[in-house]
Design a protein around this motif. Structure first.
Motif, short mmCIF file in Angstrom:
data_model
loop_
_atom_site.label_atom_id
_atom_site.label_comp_id
_atom_site.label_asym_id
_atom_site.label_seq_id
_atom_site.Cartn_x
_atom_site.Cartn_y
_atom_site.Cartn_z
N SER A 166 -3.91 -5.49 -17.59
CA SER A 166 -4.10 -6.72 -16.80
C SER A 166 -3.97 -6.48 -15.31
O SER A 166 -4.24 -7.39 -14.52
N GLN A 167 -3.56 -5.29 -14.91
CA GLN A 167 -3.28 -5.05 -13.49
C GLN A 167 -4.50 -5.28 -12.62
O GLN A 167 -4.39 -5.80 -11.50
N GLN A 168 -5.69 -4.90 -13.10
CA GLN A 168 -6.89 -5.05 -12.28
C GLN A 168 -7.13 -6.50 -11.91
O GLN A 168 -7.54 -6.81 -10.78
N TRP A 169 -6.88 -7.44 -12.83
CA TRP A 169 -7.09 -8.86 -12.53
C TRP A 169 -5.99 -9.40 -11.63
O TRP A 169 -6.27 -10.11 -10.66
N VAL A 170 -4.75 -9.07 -11.94
CA VAL A 170 -3.63 -9.59 -11.17
C VAL A 170 -3.72 -9.12 -9.72
O VAL A 170 -3.56 -9.91 -8.77
N GLU A 171 -3.97 -7.85 -9.53
CA GLU A 171 -4.04 -7.29 -8.17
C GLU A 171 -5.21 -7.88 -7.39
O GLU A 171 -5.08 -8.23 -6.21
N ALA A 172 -6.37 -8.00 -8.06
CA ALA A 172 -7.55 -8.55 -7.37
C ALA A 172 -7.33 -9.99 -6.96
O ALA A 172 -7.71 -10.41 -5.86
N ILE A 173 -6.71 -10.79 -7.82
CA ILE A 173 -6.45 -12.20 -7.50
C ILE A 173 -5.45 -12.31 -6.35
O ILE A 173 -5.65 -13.09 -5.42
N ALA A 174 -4.39 -11.52 -6.41
CA ALA A 174 -3.40 -11.54 -5.33
C ALA A 174 -4.02 -11.17 -4.00
O ALA A 174 -3.74 -11.79 -2.96
N ASN A 175 -4.89 -10.18 -4.01
CA ASN A 175 -5.52 -9.73 -2.76
C ASN A 175 -6.57 -10.72 -2.25
O ASN A 175 -6.93 -10.69 -1.06
N THR A 176 -7.06 -11.60 -3.13
CA THR A 176 -8.06 -12.59 -2.74
C THR A 176 -7.44 -13.85 -2.17
O THR A 176 -8.07 -14.58 -1.41
N MET A 177 -6.20 -14.11 -2.53
CA MET A 177 -5.51 -15.30 -2.01
C MET A 177 -5.19 -15.07 -0.54
O MET A 177 -4.53 -14.09 -0.18
N THR A 178 -5.64 -15.99 0.32
CA THR A 178 -5.63 -15.75 1.76
C THR A 178 -4.56 -16.52 2.53
O THR A 178 -4.34 -16.25 3.71
N LYS A 179 -3.90 -17.46 1.89
CA LYS A 179 -2.92 -18.27 2.63
C LYS A 179 -1.74 -17.44 3.12
O LYS A 179 -1.18 -17.66 4.17
N GLU A 180 -1.35 -16.48 2.30
CA GLU A 180 -0.15 -15.70 2.60
C GLU A 180 -0.17 -14.46 1.72
O GLU A 180 -0.99 -14.32 0.83
N SER A 181 0.73 -13.54 2.01
CA SER A 181 0.88 -12.37 1.15
C SER A 181 1.48 -12.81 -0.18
O SER A 181 2.50 -13.50 -0.22
N VAL A 182 0.83 -12.43 -1.28
CA VAL A 182 1.24 -12.89 -2.60
C VAL A 182 1.89 -11.73 -3.36
O VAL A 182 1.32 -10.65 -3.46
#
Length: 304
Positions: A173-189
């Motif tokens: 699942s790491q590929q999805w979790v990491e990609a989503i976190a990196n796509t969220m732009t409001k703040e560092s996730v």
């Protein structure tokens, strides 16, 4: 023949496919299916067809659905349709990508080849490809696209949370979790991934990473929820750390048996999914993702 491609839908994907047709400004029609008492299907297609037809259907509960899709493809070819595209937001039979025991059939290769023989293009979303890097290795069609739900999931989470923790239940699942976190732009996730040891179809052990989950809004993210045992075990592990809230978000909501009830009973606050499969947990539409993928399959001056 009409010039613009036609989107054809089955009843179980009617809402999603009709929305996609409106968004893409393409004509839309439904394939009529009659079920005989013995379980056989009779399909009826529209009489006027363009040279390019797009079939939209998710292949959860795949055996009957897959056969009907292949029957439709054969009928369309017999009516002189030149180009066939299959939009299959959830693509079945991808897990068995090698023979683990002597005599096992590699279903990924068999189904992928079958689809490529009937369709010029195949589009899916977040297909779980374990040991291959691209969908075209499994589905050798002219165009084979494994699209990502990363952007709509990131947009959804940004609207609902401030500073969440994204947790993957296993290394896959790491590929999805990491990609989503990196796509969220409001703040560092913050994101992290647990490790899983499977001891049977319904038995898994989850080891959480070293991380302080206390008083944090934790969202467990995975591509598909089937039996829910991996998610349930992960939920139980996280709850021992007293999070502020605990949610589950998946692309594909199969949730077989009583898996949904078990997750809520385990202590989950929210369960969300994309609409690749029609389900009560659907909160995230994939229309924009599918439209972008579909544009790669349409060579038509009127559409550009």
């Amino acid at each position: 023949m009409n010039q613009l491609p036609l989107i054809l839908s089955f009843a179980d994907s009617y809402s999603q496919s009709q929305r996609l047709a409106r968004l893409s400004e393409l004509p839309f029609a439904e394939i009529n299916v009659h079920q005989f008492p013995d379980g056989e299907s009779k399909l009826t297609l529209p009489l006027e067809l363009p040279s390019h037809v797009i079939i939209y259907r998710s292949l959860d509960h795949p055996n009957n659905k897959l056969l009907e899709v292949l029957l439709a493809a054969r009928g369309l070819r017999e009516q002189s349709v030149e180009t066939l595209t299959l939009i299959v937001p959830y693509l079945c039979y991808m897990r068995q990508d090698r023979a683990f025991q002597p005599g096992e059939i590699v279903s990924q290769r068999a189904i992928g080849q079958l689809l490529a023989e009937h369709f010029n293009s195949v589009l899916t979303v977040d297909s779980h490809l374990h040991r291959i890097h691209s969908l075209e290795q499994a589905v050798p069609a002219d165009i084979a696209l494994n699209l990502s739900a990363t952007q709509p999931i990131a947009d959804f989470l940004q609207k609902g949370f401030n500073n969440p923790v994204l947790l993957g239940p296993d290394r896959e699942s790491q590929q999805w979790v990491e990609a989503i976190a990196n796509t969220m732009t409001k703040e560092s996730v913050d994101f992290c991934v647990a490790s899983k040891q499977r001891t049977g179809d319904a038995d898994v052990e989850i080891v959480l990473p070293v991380f302080d989950f206390s008083n944090r809004h934790v969202v467990i993210i995975d591509d598909v929820a089937s039996t829910g045992h991996t998610l349930e075990t992960t939920v139980q592990a996280v709850l021992t750390h007293s999070p502020a809230s605990l949610s589950v978000l998946v692309t594909h909501a199969l949730f077989v048996g009583n898996s949904l009830e078990r997750l809520y009973n385990a202590g989950v606050d929210n369960i969300w999914s994309c609409d690749s499969i029609t389900h009560s947990t659907n909160e995230i539409a994939l229309d924009s993702v599918l439209k972008q993928g579909l544009a790669c399959c349409i060579a038509n001056p009127e559409y550009e």
